[in-house]
Design a protein around this motif. Structure first.
Motif, PDB file in Angstrom:
ATOM      1  N   ARG A 245     -10.087   0.692  -1.267  1.00 39.01           N
ATOM      2  CA  ARG A 245      -9.295   1.569  -0.422  1.00 39.01           C
ATOM      3  C   ARG A 245      -7.918   0.953  -0.195  1.00 39.01           C
ATOM      4  O   ARG A 245      -7.808  -0.242   0.050  1.00 39.01           O
ATOM      5  CB  ARG A 245      -9.998   1.783   0.920  1.00 39.01           C
ATOM      6  CG  ARG A 245     -11.412   2.326   0.782  1.00 39.01           C
ATOM      7  CD  ARG A 245     -12.225   2.168   2.059  1.00 39.01           C
ATOM      8  NE  ARG A 245     -13.541   2.796   1.932  1.00 39.01           N
ATOM      9  CZ  ARG A 245     -14.438   2.826   2.906  1.00 39.01           C
ATOM     10  NH1 ARG A 245     -14.174   2.246   4.078  1.00 39.01           N
ATOM     11  NH2 ARG A 245     -15.592   3.425   2.719  1.00 39.01           N
TER      12      ARG A 245
ATOM     13  N   LEU B  64      -3.720  -4.090   7.483  1.00 38.17           N
ATOM     14  CA  LEU B  64      -3.202  -4.315   6.133  1.00 38.17           C
ATOM     15  C   LEU B  64      -2.773  -5.766   5.909  1.00 38.17           C
ATOM     16  O   LEU B  64      -1.747  -6.049   5.294  1.00 38.17           O
ATOM     17  CB  LEU B  64      -2.033  -3.364   5.848  1.00 38.17           C
ATOM     18  CG  LEU B  64      -2.388  -1.874   5.859  1.00 38.17           C
ATOM     19  CD1 LEU B  64      -1.138  -1.033   5.647  1.00 38.17           C
ATOM     20  CD2 LEU B  64      -3.442  -1.545   4.822  1.00 38.17           C
TER      21      LEU B  64
ATOM     22  N   VAL C  64      -9.962   7.931   3.975  1.00 47.67           N
ATOM     23  CA  VAL C  64      -9.421   6.780   3.266  1.00 47.67           C
ATOM     24  C   VAL C  64      -8.710   7.262   2.003  1.00 47.67           C
ATOM     25  O   VAL C  64      -9.105   8.263   1.393  1.00 47.67           O
ATOM     26  CB  VAL C  64     -10.509   5.754   2.881  1.00 47.67           C
ATOM     27  CG1 VAL C  64     -11.087   5.097   4.113  1.00 47.67           C
ATOM     28  CG2 VAL C  64     -11.602   6.394   2.038  1.00 47.67           C
TER      29      VAL C  64
ATOM     30  N   PHE D  73      -5.574   2.677   1.923  1.00 40.28           N
ATOM     31  CA  PHE D  73      -5.134   3.080   3.259  1.00 40.28           C
ATOM     32  C   PHE D  73      -6.259   3.869   3.908  1.00 40.28           C
ATOM     33  O   PHE D  73      -7.121   4.439   3.230  1.00 40.28           O
ATOM     34  CB  PHE D  73      -3.862   3.933   3.204  1.00 40.28           C
ATOM     35  CG  PHE D  73      -3.300   4.252   4.572  1.00 40.28           C
ATOM     36  CD1 PHE D  73      -2.646   3.264   5.301  1.00 40.28           C
ATOM     37  CD2 PHE D  73      -3.458   5.506   5.139  1.00 40.28           C
ATOM     38  CE1 PHE D  73      -2.158   3.539   6.566  1.00 40.28           C
ATOM     39  CE2 PHE D  73      -2.969   5.789   6.403  1.00 40.28           C
ATOM     40  CZ  PHE D  73      -2.313   4.801   7.114  1.00 40.28           C
TER      41      PHE D  73
ATOM     42  N   GLN E 195      -7.605  -1.229   7.937  1.00 42.13           N
ATOM     43  CA  GLN E 195      -6.574  -0.309   7.491  1.00 42.13           C
ATOM     44  C   GLN E 195      -5.663   0.152   8.626  1.00 42.13           C
ATOM     45  O   GLN E 195      -4.554   0.634   8.378  1.00 42.13           O
ATOM     46  CB  GLN E 195      -7.222   0.935   6.862  1.00 42.13           C
ATOM     47  CG  GLN E 195      -8.184   0.634   5.726  1.00 42.13           C
ATOM     48  CD  GLN E 195      -7.464   0.332   4.429  1.00 42.13           C
ATOM     49  OE1 GLN E 195      -6.243   0.296   4.376  1.00 42.13           O
ATOM     50  NE2 GLN E 195      -8.213   0.112   3.367  1.00 42.13           N
TER      51      GLN E 195
ATOM     52  N   SER F  86       0.849  -1.182   0.000  1.00 44.22           N
ATOM     53  CA  SER F  86       0.000   0.000   0.000  1.00 44.22           C
ATOM     54  C   SER F  86       0.886   1.234   0.000  1.00 44.22           C
ATOM     55  O   SER F  86       2.086   1.148   0.301  1.00 44.22           O
ATOM     56  CB  SER F  86      -0.919   0.008   1.229  1.00 44.22           C
ATOM     57  OG  SER F  86      -0.178   0.310   2.400  1.00 44.22           O
TER      58      SER F  86
ATOM     59  N   GLN G 259     -11.610  -2.274   4.520  1.00 45.10           N
ATOM     60  CA  GLN G 259     -11.829  -2.645   3.130  1.00 45.10           C
ATOM     61  C   GLN G 259     -12.473  -4.023   3.082  1.00 45.10           C
ATOM     62  O   GLN G 259     -11.932  -4.979   3.628  1.00 45.10           O
ATOM     63  CB  GLN G 259     -10.511  -2.662   2.358  1.00 45.10           C
ATOM     64  CG  GLN G 259     -10.613  -3.204   0.949  1.00 45.10           C
ATOM     65  CD  GLN G 259     -11.543  -2.385   0.072  1.00 45.10           C
ATOM     66  OE1 GLN G 259     -11.398  -1.173  -0.030  1.00 45.10           O
ATOM     67  NE2 GLN G 259     -12.520  -3.034  -0.536  1.00 45.10           N
TER      68      GLN G 259
END
Length: 713
Positions: free
Chosen positions: A680, A600, A697, A682, A635, A85, A645
């Protein structure tokens, strides 16, 4: 966000079935090609990826080109249990790698990435600038699990090693590539060009030059009054020169210099009010903070390699890198200055690595290494919190020393034992000052702390039959402690400690059916301790502050598998699947965590793709596509449902025409995110300390359609 179908195989299955049925019978009767045997240097020796007892994905230049992978961020579509990311900076030129649940989302110079990124053996300390445009690349190696007994800088979660093409004496040659594309939401264009040249200068010196230029109008727009600027814009130019000097029959020297400059804007950042994005078109937003994203960087390196006697080899890697830039962020995603900031940063680093390696007693392969690293960082924040100006001046230094070694002992034919060690010693220094509303609340002060840790590795390699391997390993990773770079009280300057990862892994690698099918897999269990978590916490003066501390422990079991099947000379099918049980996060004594999941990191990520080649008269056409699915993930460490997400699919496709056999030229039509999925990459939820939700986001790229042309001579 809306949920989507949980039957992820259907889309590409129909495509693949139609492709197979349409293949000519004579194509299926031709002799099958073999799976490409990629030679990697993950163990600091050149060896086949199938004989390397590490969970590793290697992508050659041919594979990168065929899949239209042009940046490190797009490795998401090729590697199991990896999520890349653009980090908390929201810069298109930055990347944060998370492997098997371990990574780092913060981009301040006082943090250390959990996954090491290497460019030609040189460690890149900062996530800003790490999203390297993959131009003139020989291969990319992604190693999963702790890497410390073979790499200069320790890595808790894994390593991403990018290897560029080297100069050669094979004659004058070159390649040029031009690409034009547009995001279909509002047809904002991107134009890029790349060129590389190999030039033998004498019988002892050869050079290779590479240049890159990219101009993009981005994939979003800032509609705040008086702006109207694009978001995700880039105006970049970069170059690299490498010189190979054959000093003698036994010694080679490679000298490299690279430089890049980018002027642009951050990726689209949308404010959240409840579960929905607050714009009819989430790529067209209104931001109050500056949106600039500018960076200049350069690097110099010298690699010396040769033999000492008949059985000892020496490799020395000396490097210096420098970068400085500025970027703006609007962490509330609105025209109100609730949480805005502009950052000016500067960083330079020097590293020296020495490796001695060789063979002994016809049964022992050994490596010994030493590493020194120095980094100096400056991170100046000028922001607004609750409409009040906040200034933070952060200056930090790091000195790192390490000794490491690795042994492979052949007990008998087809069975090896592996042992490794590392000792790391790091010295951290911080000087930070914070002013809130112009009033100093943290006076400038010097702070220092030393961290040391021995780590080990043990394992085995078993080759039961030709073309197969089974391996097992226990390895330890270490990430040193440090200081909070954003203090809001003198107490925040207290250092946090180092974190560790004890990883157990059992894997296999197999080339089957006359090497027409490659199947690799691994299961693993990581014990992640003393985790350095960047968390937001309430503050009586500011309302909310962001700090890093050793707040949790986690158990992370999982599995992954990859395959490549050469069905015929015309059809190649490949895929991967990664699984991670990421619900084992627990708070340490004295801490409270809002969730049990590391950010993540998704439970499932899968890829399935194919390429179909159609021979023509002196030409060949190729149609290729890949489908990628990633299950939902959070996130941030607070596991906020506002910015999470959901699971989503991405579909990419390419259609190309090239010369047959000679590969002189190729024209390709490509489409990325073909179904125009909104997702998304992040997010940040600052909570309700100000009386209303403040969350934002960063949005991924929408559908992109383009054409590229490549020429070789």
């Amino acid at each position: 966000m809306k949920s989507i179908s949980r039957r992820p195989w259907s889309t590409l299955s129909y495509l693949l079935a139609g492709t197979l049925l349409s293949m000519p019978v004579q194509a299926q009767e031709q002799e099958r090609r073999e799976v490409e045997d990629i030679v990697v240097t993950a163990t600091k020796r050149e060896e086949s990826i199938q004989k390397t007892s590490i969970a590793i994905t290697a992508l050659s230049n041919v594979q990168l080109t065929e899949r239209a992978i042009t940046s490190a961020l797009e490795l998401n579509n090729a590697v199991p249990n990896l999520l890349a990311s653009p980090t908390g900076s929201s810069s298109p030129g930055s990347v944060s790698f998370n492997i098997r649940g371990i990574g780092q989302v913060d981009f301040i110079t006082t943090t250390e990435p959990g996954v090491g990124v290497y460019l030609d053996g040189v460690y890149l300390a900062r996530t800003i600038g790490a999203s390297i445009e993959l131009a003139d690349i020989e291969r990319v190696e992604v190693l999963r699990g702790p890497q410390g007994t073979l790499f200069g800088r320790n890595a808790t979660g894994g390593a991403v090693s990018i290897v560029t093409k080297k100069p050669s004496f094979s004659g004058l040659s070159g390649e040029a590539n031009v690409s034009f594309s547009a995001w279909t939401d509002d047809w904002r264009p991107t134009l890029s060009g790349r060129a590389s040249f190999n030039v033998p200068l004498s019988d002892k010196v050869a050079a290779r030059f590479n240049v890159l230029s990219k101009i993009s109008q981005g994939w979003g727009k800032n509609n705040a009054p008086g702006t109207g600027e694009g978001l995700g814009e880039q105006a970049m130019v970069a170059g690299r020169a490498a010189f190979l000097v054959e000093a003698s029959d036994a010694w080679d020297i490679i000298l490299t210099a690279d430089i890049s400059s980018n002027r642009g804007t951050i990726a689209p950042m949308a404010g959240i009010r409840g579960p929905a994005i607050t714009s009819e078109n989430p790529l067209n937003v209104a931001l109050s903070a500056p949106t600039y994203d500018d960076m200049d960087s350069y690097g110099l390196s010298a690699t010396i390699e040769g033999r000492i006697g008949d059985s000892i080899n020496l490799r020395s890697i000396t490097a210096y890198r420098h970068q400085d830039g500025r970027l703006g962020q609007d962490s509330d995603g609105t025209v109100l200055a609730v949480i805005d900031q502009g950052v000016d940063y500067r960083q330079h680093q020097f590293s020296q690595e020495v490796q001695l390696y060789g063979d002994a007693f016809e049964s022992l392969k050994w490596l010994l290494g030493g590493y020194y690293f120095y980094e100096k960082g400056t991170f100046l924040t000028r922001g607004m919190i609750a409409f009040t100006p906040v200034d933070i001046d952060t200056y930090n230094d790091t000195k790192s020393y390490a000794a490491f070694g690795n042994l492979t002992f052949s007990v008998m034919d087809g069975f090896n034992l592996i042992g490794g060690f590392r000792y790391s010693h790091e010295e951290k220094f911080l000087n930070a000052e914070t002013r809130f509303g112009g009033i100093p609340i943290v006076p400038a002060s010097d702070n220092s702390k030393t961290f040391s840790k021995p780590t080990f590795k043990a394992g085995f390699e078993l080759f039961p039959t030709y073309g197969t391997m089974v391996y097992g390993s226990f390895s330890q990773g270490f990430r040193s402690g440090g200081f909070n770079g954003r203090p809001f009280s003198p107490a925040d300057l207290a250092p946090f400690s180092e974190e560790t990862n004890n990883s157990y892994e059992l894997g296999f690698k197999a080339d089957l059916f006359d090497r027409s099918l490659r199947l690799n897999g691994a299961v693993f269990h990581s014990k992640y301790r003393n985790i350095q978590l960047t968390v937001a916490k309430p503050d009586p003066v500011i309302g909310v502050i962001v700090v890093t501390d050793n707040a949790g422990v986690a158990k992370l079991p999982g599995a992954e598998a990859e395959f490549q099947w050469i069905v015929s000379n015309q059809l190649n099918v490949y895929g991967s699947v990664g699984y991670l049980d990421n619900n084992g996060l627990k708070p340490k004594a004295g801490y409270t965590l809002p969730g049990d999941t590391l950010p993540l990191s998704s439970r499932w990520n899968t890829t399935l793709g194919f390429s179909l080649t159609v021979p023509m008269s002196g030409l060949q056409g190729k149609f290729s596509a890949d489908w990628n699915y990633r299950s939902g993930y959070f996130q941030s460490i607070d596991n906020s449902p506002l910015i999470q997400q959901d699971g989503f699919h991405l579909l990419n496709a390419r259609l190309s025409l090239s010369t047959s056999g000679r590969d002189d030229w190729e024209v390709m039509l490509f489409a990325k995110n073909l179904t125009n999925k909104q997702y998304r990459v992040f997010g940040q939820d600052s909570g309700s300390q100000f009386g209303f939700p403040v969350a934002v986001v960063t949005l991924g790229q929408p559908r992109e359609i383009g054409v590229s042309a490549r020429f070789r001579f």
